[in-house]
Design a protein around this motif. Structure first.
Motif, PDB file in Angstrom:
ATOM      1  N   GLU A 433      11.203 -38.999  10.496  1.00  0.00           N
ATOM      2  CA  GLU A 433      10.373 -37.561  10.534  1.00  0.00           C
ATOM      3  C   GLU A 433       8.911 -38.360  10.354  1.00  0.00           C
ATOM      4  N   ARG A 434       8.473 -39.218   9.868  1.00  0.00           N
ATOM      5  CA  ARG A 434       7.183 -39.656   9.294  1.00  0.00           C
ATOM      6  C   ARG A 434       6.235 -39.752  10.718  1.00  0.00           C
ATOM      7  N   THR A 435       6.631 -39.932  11.825  1.00  0.00           N
ATOM      8  CA  THR A 435       5.796 -40.277  12.851  1.00  0.00           C
ATOM      9  C   THR A 435       5.608 -39.026  13.656  1.00  0.00           C
ATOM     10  N   PRO A 436       6.544 -38.199  13.906  1.00  0.00           N
ATOM     11  CA  PRO A 436       6.301 -36.792  14.620  1.00  0.00           C
ATOM     12  C   PRO A 436       5.489 -36.078  13.723  1.00  0.00           C
ATOM     13  N   LEU A 437       5.664 -35.883  12.460  1.00  0.00           N
ATOM     14  CA  LEU A 437       4.908 -34.990  11.716  1.00  0.00           C
ATOM     15  C   LEU A 437       3.468 -35.461  11.507  1.00  0.00           C
ATOM     16  N   ALA A 438       3.149 -36.814  11.237  1.00  0.00           N
ATOM     17  CA  ALA A 438       1.950 -37.300  11.429  1.00  0.00           C
ATOM     18  C   ALA A 438       1.185 -37.141  12.622  1.00  0.00           C
TER      19      ALA A 438
END
Length: 472
Positions: A433-438
């Motif tokens: 989830e880290r990349t899409p949320l960032a």
């Protein structure tokens, strides 16, 4: 009676005055604009109108702009400057016309019998003791032989034009600043929503990491790394209200109200519509500050003519007509009548170099105004190019970030599918989830930058002002 020869001489002199005007005549300088902007301008796009913000169909923005236009002290000050310039222009135009005054007097007087100017008849001083009554009309008119008064009126008209254009430029700047602040606030709301989702994901990751650490399946280093990421997200979430408050304070000041009274509803920002930039040569017709600079140059050029006229003779036509009598009953009668009329001339012979210094100063002021116009023109071209470059650059980054979001979202879908099958832990899902949320947060910031650049472009293009609509 006034001699016909005198009248004809004065009329001929006045006619000559109307034909001679010293000093340079104003000519607008060449703009020297390039054929195209350096940054790629969109081929299409909407044409800006005077109330350009209406093209966005945003009720909140429309309300804010109306409040700003009504309450802005900057616009009120600009309107006062217009009225002051209009008054100066009216007073200057009055100098072109004859001045007529009417007055009356009642005087009690006694002449001295001991004065050296007292007439003597038969060894006796002739004195007067009584009341003298008079009524008289006087005329004064400067013959504008060298166009000094004409140049003064020309300069005053140019200053009036400059004041009007100053108000138009203030309106453009105000409406663009209101829109920029409003869009910045909405961009912060979008960023805040993305940031909250990112913070919630890191909170879930921390709970999973804590559970794994308690079960002895992960190290303290892994736990502290996740804890630090959560703390960083908490700090950014906590800082967001401060950033929003600063923008709201700015927006409140621009619209003439207290920040506590300002109520806005957030809605996601989409990609801003394209605005037609036109050609660089059109900026002179579109930006009121450039037209204002030309009006100031016009006024400075007229001042050179005023300074040159000081080297030439000044001729005034003066006269009076009235009655004077010691008896009120005989006041309006032929014997009590008096009049005088004739020109007076003054020619500067020695003034210590004052006129030369004034002329040199006027020419230097004209040169400065010309340089100021050229500098403002270059600045205007740069502002449009900057805005276009900002929009083009941000659009490319948005495209790249959208590709990043698509790929990382697919990776997250795979991670969740594998978690559902028991192939990976939930911590793997939170990591995915880290990349899409960032990326979502970055896209919110980029959209805000795009809208800010749109406001910058609107301002650089003159906000829908044009020579044809400048009287509105």
């Amino acid at each position: 009676m006034i001699q016909l020869k005198t009248v004809l001489t004065l009329v001929a002199t006045a006619a000559l005055a109307a034909c001679t005007t010293v000093g340079p005549n104003y000519e607008a300088p060449a703009a020297n604009a390039p054929a195209a902007y350096r940054a790629a301008a969109p081929a299409g796009g909407a044409e800006l109108q005077r109330d350009w913000w209406l093209m966005f169909n945003d009720t909140q923005l429309n309300t804010l702009e109306a409040q700003a236009l009504q309450a802005s002290p900057t616009l009120a000050a600009a309107a006062a400057r217009i009225e002051r310039a209009r008054a100066v222009f009216g007073a200057t135009r009055a100098d072109e016309l004859p001045r007529v005054e009417v007055g009356g007097s009642v005087t009690n007087l006694r002449t001295s019998g001991k004065s050296v100017t007292t007439p003597v008849l038969g060894g006796q001083a002739i004195t007067f003791d009584g009341t003298q009554t008079g009524i008289q009309a006087s005329l004064g008119w400067e013959l504008d032989l060298w166009g000094r008064v004409k140049r003064q009126a020309e300069a005053a008209q140019a200053q009036l034009d400059a004041s009007t254009l100053d108000a138009a430029a203030a309106r453009v700047a105000l409406t663009a600043d209101v829109a920029a602040a409003y869009w910045q606030w909405r961009a912060l709301a979008d960023e805040g929503a993305a940031l909250q989702r990112l913070r919630d994901s890191r909170a879930n990751a921390f709970q999973v990491a804590q559970t794994r650490f308690d079960a002895g399946s992960s190290t303290m280093q892994d736990l502290e790394r996740v804890r630090a990421e959560l703390a960083s997200a908490d700090a950014e979430v906590a800082d967001l209200p401060r950033r929003q408050s600063l923008v709201l304070n700015q927006l409140a000041a621009l619209t003439g109200q207290g920040a506590a009274e300002l109520r806005l509803e957030a809605s996601p920002l989409a990609t801003p519509p394209q605005v037609r930039a036109g050609l660089p040569s059109e900026l002179l017709q579109r930006r009121p500050d450039l037209a204002q600079s030309l009006a100031q140059l016009h006024a400075a050029t007229a001042q050179v003519g005023i300074a040159e006229a000081a080297f030439y003779p000044s001729i005034r036509l003066t006269g009076s007509y009235g009655y004077q009598s010691k008896e009120l009953g005989d006041l309006v009668s032929a014997p009590a009548r008096l009049y005088n009329i004739g020109p007076s001339i003054s020619l500067p012979i020695f003034e210590g170099g004052k006129n030369k210094a004034n002329l040199a100063g006027a020419k230097a002021q004209a040169d400065e105004s010309l340089a100021a116009f050229r500098g403002r023109m270059l600045q205007a071209l740069r502002e449009v190019d900057d805005a276009l470059a900002e929009l083009a650059g941000r659009a490319s980054v948005v495209d790249a970030q959208n590709r990043t979001l698509d790929s990382s979202s697919q990776a997250l879908t795979v991670a969740r599918s594998r978690y559902d099958k028991g192939a990976v832990s939930y911590l793997d899902v939170t990591e995915a989830e880290r990349t899409p949320l960032a990326t979502e947060r970055a896209l919110a910031q980029l959209r805000g930058a795009q809208w800010a650049a749109t406001a910058q472009l609107v301002k650089a293009l003159g906000g829908g002002w044009s020579v044809a609509s400048s009287g509105g």
